[in-house]
Motif scaffolding. Structure first.
Motif, PDB file in Angstrom:
ATOM      1  N   GLU A   1       0.218   4.287  -0.407  1.00 48.94           N
ATOM      2  CA  GLU A   1      -0.138   3.705   0.837  1.00 48.94           C
ATOM      3  C   GLU A   1      -0.751   2.177   0.667  1.00 48.94           C
ATOM      4  O   GLU A   1      -0.473   1.227   1.475  1.00 48.94           O
ATOM      5  CB  GLU A   1      -1.314   4.568   1.282  1.00 48.94           C
ATOM      6  CG  GLU A   1      -1.888   3.933   2.830  1.00 48.94           C
ATOM      7  CD  GLU A   1      -2.952   5.047   2.975  1.00 48.94           C
ATOM      8  OE1 GLU A   1      -3.489   4.749   4.444  1.00 48.94           O
ATOM      9  OE2 GLU A   1      -3.397   5.998   2.440  1.00 48.94           O
ATOM     10  N   LYS A   2      -1.269   2.078  -0.598  1.00 44.38           N
ATOM     11  CA  LYS A   2      -1.720   0.708  -0.936  1.00 44.38           C
ATOM     12  C   LYS A   2      -0.639  -0.395  -1.150  1.00 44.38           C
ATOM     13  O   LYS A   2      -0.845  -1.267  -0.493  1.00 44.38           O
ATOM     14  CB  LYS A   2      -2.486   0.840  -2.090  1.00 44.38           C
ATOM     15  CG  LYS A   2      -3.267  -0.666  -2.599  1.00 44.38           C
ATOM     16  CD  LYS A   2      -4.091  -0.204  -3.936  1.00 44.38           C
ATOM     17  CE  LYS A   2      -4.740  -1.659  -4.184  1.00 44.38           C
ATOM     18  NZ  LYS A   2      -3.810  -2.738  -4.347  1.00 44.38           N
ATOM     19  N   ALA A   3       0.542   0.120  -1.744  1.00 41.11           N
ATOM     20  CA  ALA A   3       1.668  -0.770  -1.933  1.00 41.11           C
ATOM     21  C   ALA A   3       2.108  -0.999  -0.491  1.00 41.11           C
ATOM     22  O   ALA A   3       2.388  -2.107  -0.384  1.00 41.11           O
ATOM     23  CB  ALA A   3       2.778  -0.164  -2.687  1.00 41.11           C
ATOM     24  N   LEU A   4       2.459  -0.304   0.352  1.00 44.26           N
ATOM     25  CA  LEU A   4       2.709  -0.488   1.897  1.00 44.26           C
ATOM     26  C   LEU A   4       1.998  -1.390   2.771  1.00 44.26           C
ATOM     27  O   LEU A   4       2.488  -2.344   3.204  1.00 44.26           O
ATOM     28  CB  LEU A   4       3.044   0.955   2.330  1.00 44.26           C
ATOM     29  CG  LEU A   4       3.919   0.864   3.854  1.00 44.26           C
ATOM     30  CD1 LEU A   4       5.016   0.249   3.575  1.00 44.26           C
ATOM     31  CD2 LEU A   4       3.636   2.274   4.565  1.00 44.26           C
ATOM     32  N   ALA A   5       0.564  -1.025   2.429  1.00 43.63           N
ATOM     33  CA  ALA A   5      -0.316  -1.966   3.115  1.00 43.63           C
ATOM     34  C   ALA A   5      -0.357  -3.443   2.631  1.00 43.63           C
ATOM     35  O   ALA A   5      -0.151  -4.323   3.228  1.00 43.63           O
ATOM     36  CB  ALA A   5      -1.675  -1.346   3.047  1.00 43.63           C
ATOM     37  N   ASP A   6      -0.151  -3.503   1.140  1.00 40.72           N
ATOM     38  CA  ASP A   6      -0.272  -4.883   0.756  1.00 40.72           C
ATOM     39  C   ASP A   6       1.106  -5.609   1.236  1.00 40.72           C
ATOM     40  O   ASP A   6       1.164  -6.813   1.408  1.00 40.72           O
ATOM     41  CB  ASP A   6      -0.228  -5.086  -0.629  1.00 40.72           C
ATOM     42  CG  ASP A   6      -1.693  -4.298  -1.212  1.00 40.72           C
ATOM     43  OD1 ASP A   6      -2.678  -4.306  -0.349  1.00 40.72           O
ATOM     44  OD2 ASP A   6      -1.758  -3.856  -2.341  1.00 40.72           O
ATOM     45  N   PHE A   7       2.078  -4.924   1.110  1.00 41.28           N
ATOM     46  CA  PHE A   7       3.615  -5.561   1.642  1.00 41.28           C
ATOM     47  C   PHE A   7       3.534  -6.013   3.067  1.00 41.28           C
ATOM     48  O   PHE A   7       3.961  -6.887   3.435  1.00 41.28           O
ATOM     49  CB  PHE A   7       4.599  -4.555   1.331  1.00 41.28           C
ATOM     50  CG  PHE A   7       5.815  -5.298   1.383  1.00 41.28           C
ATOM     51  CD1 PHE A   7       6.591  -5.771   0.483  1.00 41.28           C
ATOM     52  CD2 PHE A   7       6.660  -5.046   2.557  1.00 41.28           C
ATOM     53  CE1 PHE A   7       7.839  -6.452   0.622  1.00 41.28           C
ATOM     54  CE2 PHE A   7       8.059  -5.487   2.906  1.00 41.28           C
ATOM     55  CZ  PHE A   7       8.581  -6.429   1.751  1.00 41.28           C
ATOM     56  N   ARG A   8       2.943  -5.088   3.918  1.00 44.00           N
ATOM     57  CA  ARG A   8       2.960  -5.528   5.337  1.00 44.00           C
ATOM     58  C   ARG A   8       1.973  -6.579   5.531  1.00 44.00           C
ATOM     59  O   ARG A   8       2.148  -7.415   6.287  1.00 44.00           O
ATOM     60  CB  ARG A   8       2.439  -4.144   6.168  1.00 44.00           C
ATOM     61  CG  ARG A   8       3.401  -3.161   6.309  1.00 44.00           C
ATOM     62  CD  ARG A   8       2.954  -1.802   6.752  1.00 44.00           C
ATOM     63  NE  ARG A   8       2.420  -2.040   8.110  1.00 44.00           N
ATOM     64  CZ  ARG A   8       1.488  -1.188   8.988  1.00 44.00           C
ATOM     65  NH1 ARG A   8       1.490   0.126   8.185  1.00 44.00           N
ATOM     66  NH2 ARG A   8       1.262  -1.565  10.026  1.00 44.00           N
ATOM     67  N   ARG A   9       0.939  -6.702   4.773  1.00 40.93           N
ATOM     68  CA  ARG A   9      -0.169  -7.757   4.953  1.00 40.93           C
ATOM     69  C   ARG A   9       0.535  -8.941   4.570  1.00 40.93           C
ATOM     70  O   ARG A   9       0.204 -10.011   5.174  1.00 40.93           O
ATOM     71  CB  ARG A   9      -1.591  -7.332   4.287  1.00 40.93           C
ATOM     72  CG  ARG A   9      -2.646  -8.648   4.679  1.00 40.93           C
ATOM     73  CD  ARG A   9      -3.841  -8.057   4.106  1.00 40.93           C
ATOM     74  NE  ARG A   9      -3.752  -7.348   2.803  1.00 40.93           N
ATOM     75  CZ  ARG A   9      -3.922  -6.237   2.335  1.00 40.93           C
ATOM     76  NH1 ARG A   9      -3.816  -5.152   3.083  1.00 40.93           N
ATOM     77  NH2 ARG A   9      -3.702  -5.993   1.037  1.00 40.93           N
ATOM     78  N   ARG A  10       1.341  -8.999   3.346  1.00 45.39           N
ATOM     79  CA  ARG A  10       1.584 -10.228   2.960  1.00 45.39           C
ATOM     80  C   ARG A  10       2.804 -10.591   3.715  1.00 45.39           C
ATOM     81  O   ARG A  10       2.946 -11.986   3.738  1.00 45.39           O
ATOM     82  CB  ARG A  10       2.309  -9.825   1.370  1.00 45.39           C
ATOM     83  CG  ARG A  10       2.676 -11.105   0.655  1.00 45.39           C
ATOM     84  CD  ARG A  10       2.935 -10.807  -0.852  1.00 45.39           C
ATOM     85  NE  ARG A  10       3.901  -9.645  -1.051  1.00 45.39           N
ATOM     86  CZ  ARG A  10       3.777  -8.274  -1.366  1.00 45.39           C
ATOM     87  NH1 ARG A  10       2.627  -8.187  -1.698  1.00 45.39           N
ATOM     88  NH2 ARG A  10       4.765  -7.356  -1.418  1.00 45.39           N
ATOM     89  N   ASN A  11       3.500 -10.085   4.336  1.00 41.25           N
ATOM     90  CA  ASN A  11       4.668 -10.337   5.188  1.00 41.25           C
ATOM     91  C   ASN A  11       4.635 -10.402   6.613  1.00 41.25           C
ATOM     92  O   ASN A  11       5.394 -10.357   7.419  1.00 41.25           O
ATOM     93  CB  ASN A  11       5.830  -9.421   4.898  1.00 41.25           C
ATOM     94  CG  ASN A  11       6.453  -9.585   3.455  1.00 41.25           C
ATOM     95  OD1 ASN A  11       7.184 -10.530   3.071  1.00 41.25           O
ATOM     96  ND2 ASN A  11       6.222  -8.926   2.529  1.00 41.25           N
ATOM     97  N   ARG A  12       3.080  -9.923   7.112  1.00 49.35           N
ATOM     98  CA  ARG A  12       2.753 -10.088   8.469  1.00 49.35           C
ATOM     99  C   ARG A  12       3.583  -8.979   9.341  1.00 49.35           C
ATOM    100  O   ARG A  12       4.448  -9.545  10.271  1.00 49.35           O
ATOM    101  CB  ARG A  12       2.685 -11.409   9.017  1.00 49.35           C
ATOM    102  CG  ARG A  12       1.708 -12.116   8.368  1.00 49.35           C
ATOM    103  CD  ARG A  12       1.592 -13.397   9.308  1.00 49.35           C
ATOM    104  NE  ARG A  12       2.714 -14.088   9.150  1.00 49.35           N
ATOM    105  CZ  ARG A  12       3.154 -15.135   8.202  1.00 49.35           C
ATOM    106  NH1 ARG A  12       2.342 -15.325   7.251  1.00 49.35           N
ATOM    107  NH2 ARG A  12       4.167 -15.798   8.277  1.00 49.35           N
ATOM    108  N   LEU A  13       3.707  -7.790   8.991  1.00 48.09           N
ATOM    109  CA  LEU A  13       4.726  -6.920   9.247  1.00 48.09           C
ATOM    110  C   LEU A  13       3.924  -5.596  10.273  1.00 48.09           C
ATOM    111  O   LEU A  13       2.734  -5.183   9.605  1.00 48.09           O
ATOM    112  CB  LEU A  13       5.682  -6.094   8.252  1.00 48.09           C
ATOM    113  CG  LEU A  13       6.775  -7.000   7.541  1.00 48.09           C
ATOM    114  CD1 LEU A  13       7.273  -6.209   6.482  1.00 48.09           C
ATOM    115  CD2 LEU A  13       7.722  -7.567   8.482  1.00 48.09           C
TER     116      LEU A  13
END
Length: 364
Positions: free
Chosen positions: A185-197
């Motif tokens: 969940e943390k990896a997915l949230a970081d990726f979405r926040r980094r790419n504004r998804l």
């Protein structure tokens, strides 16, 4: 030897011998009177005491998972092996104090005596029957009662040990599954926040809908432009306006084909570059969630099974220890008596009738 041969050759003495042997064996078949005590027990698994219905009420559909951890119904052969084990015999010896000044000298002699007196077998329906045959009614009942208690205690102990081992495995896997959910969940949230998804379905759907809308508007404007070109001059304001809109739509579609990111997130081309990693992270997160739910329900199952093992016995006594009402006879004496009668019939009736001479008359 000659005297024995003479006695056998004498028909009167031979018949007296048959009668005496038959009388002695008939008395031995009746006295001392044997007594048979028996009891019937039904070993139960956790499902037979309501665990399955309880877990269904909790929403757990874990038949395959329960079978993986040994929750399937045990075979009756296993219960029979437990009932005949040395641990059960030793428990009976300790309970009745069969080894000592008033009993057998060694535990080995006591086990051999119990093996001759007790017979444990199975009946139809998974029932285990304990049958004890002795010449003392009280001893037969006491041995049967001790066997029932020892079998019940042994099966309950094995069930508790199995539940404890299962509980340790499930709780360990449950903690690991929880840590995995947090990490994914943390990896997915970081990726979405980094790419504004946004969510994968929403992000991909909105980008494709924008691209499809632009292409549809372009096709409509191209049809309108072709129609105006047939009827209007090149300097017509309406024609020039449509041409400007067509050029603008083509420019927007061209920009969407180039990878890029704006305040609202990446466009379709930009999303295609990160969609693979994004979907992999999302898939790992969903898988971790599914595993976590499985182990969460399994932990509830183990908790209920532990509670059931503490509050209920895993062995149901269908028939309490009791003596058989019918008269019993000594089987060995009855078998010898039948053999003597058969020998008498052969030597005294069949052999003379067929002319067979079994004994030579010395006087003749």
């Amino acid at each position: 030897m000659s005297r024995l041969t003479a006695l056998l050759a004498d028909a009167r003495q031979r018949r007296r011998g048959y009668a005496l042997a038959a009388l002695i064996l008939a008395l031995l078949a009746v006295f001392p009177q044997p007594y048979v005590a028996r009891a019937k027990v039904l070993p139960q698994d956790s499902n037979s005491i309501g665990l399955g219905s309880t877990m269904n009420a909790l929403g757990g559909q874990l038949q395959g998972f329960a079978a993986l951890f040994g929750g399937a119904k045990q075979q009756i052969d296993m219960y029979l092996a437990v009932s005949r084990s040395s641990e059960v015999a030793d428990a009976v010896i300790r309970k009745l104090k069969l080894v000592g000044p008033d009993g057998y000298t060694t535990p080995t002699r006591a086990r051999l005596a119990l093996a001759k007196k007790a017979d444990i077998h199975t009946l139809t329906g998974g029932i285990v029957e304990v049958e004890v045959r002795t010449h003392d009614a009280e001893e037969a009942e006491a041995l049967t009662r001790a066997y029932v208690g020892a079998i019940s205690d042994r099966i309950v102990a094995l069930g508790k040990d199995r539940v404890e081992r299962k509980r340790a495995i499930v709780m360990q896997r449950f903690r690991e599954a929880g840590d995995r959910v947090v990490a994914t969940e943390k990896a997915l949230a970081d990726f979405r926040r980094r790419n504004r998804l946004a969510e994968p379905q929403a992000e991909l759907g909105s980008a494709l809908s924008v691209r499809a809308g632009l292409e549809a508007r372009l096709q409509a404007k191209q049809v309108e432009l072709q129609t105006l070109q047939k009827f209007q001059g090149p300097e017509n304001p309406q024609l020039m306006s449509v041409q400007s809109e067509v050029a603008s739509l083509r420019s927007q579609i061209a920009r969407s084909a180039q990878p890029g990111a704006g305040p609202a997130g990446p466009n379709v081309a930009g999303l295609s570059e990160v969609s693979g990693e994004y979907l992999n992270l999302f898939r790992d997160y969903r898988f971790a969630q599914a595993v976590y739910e499985v182990y969460a329900r399994s932990s509830e199952e183990v908790a209920v099974e532990t509670l059931s093992g503490e509050t209920a016995s895993n062995v149901q006594v269908l028939e309490a220890p009791r003596l058989d009402a019918d008269r019993k006879y000594n089987v060995a004496a009855v078998a010898l008596l039948a053999l003597v009668i058969l020998g008498a019939l052969f030597t005294e009736i069949y052999a003379p009738a067929t002319g067979i001479r079994l004994f030579r008359d010395e006087s003749a």
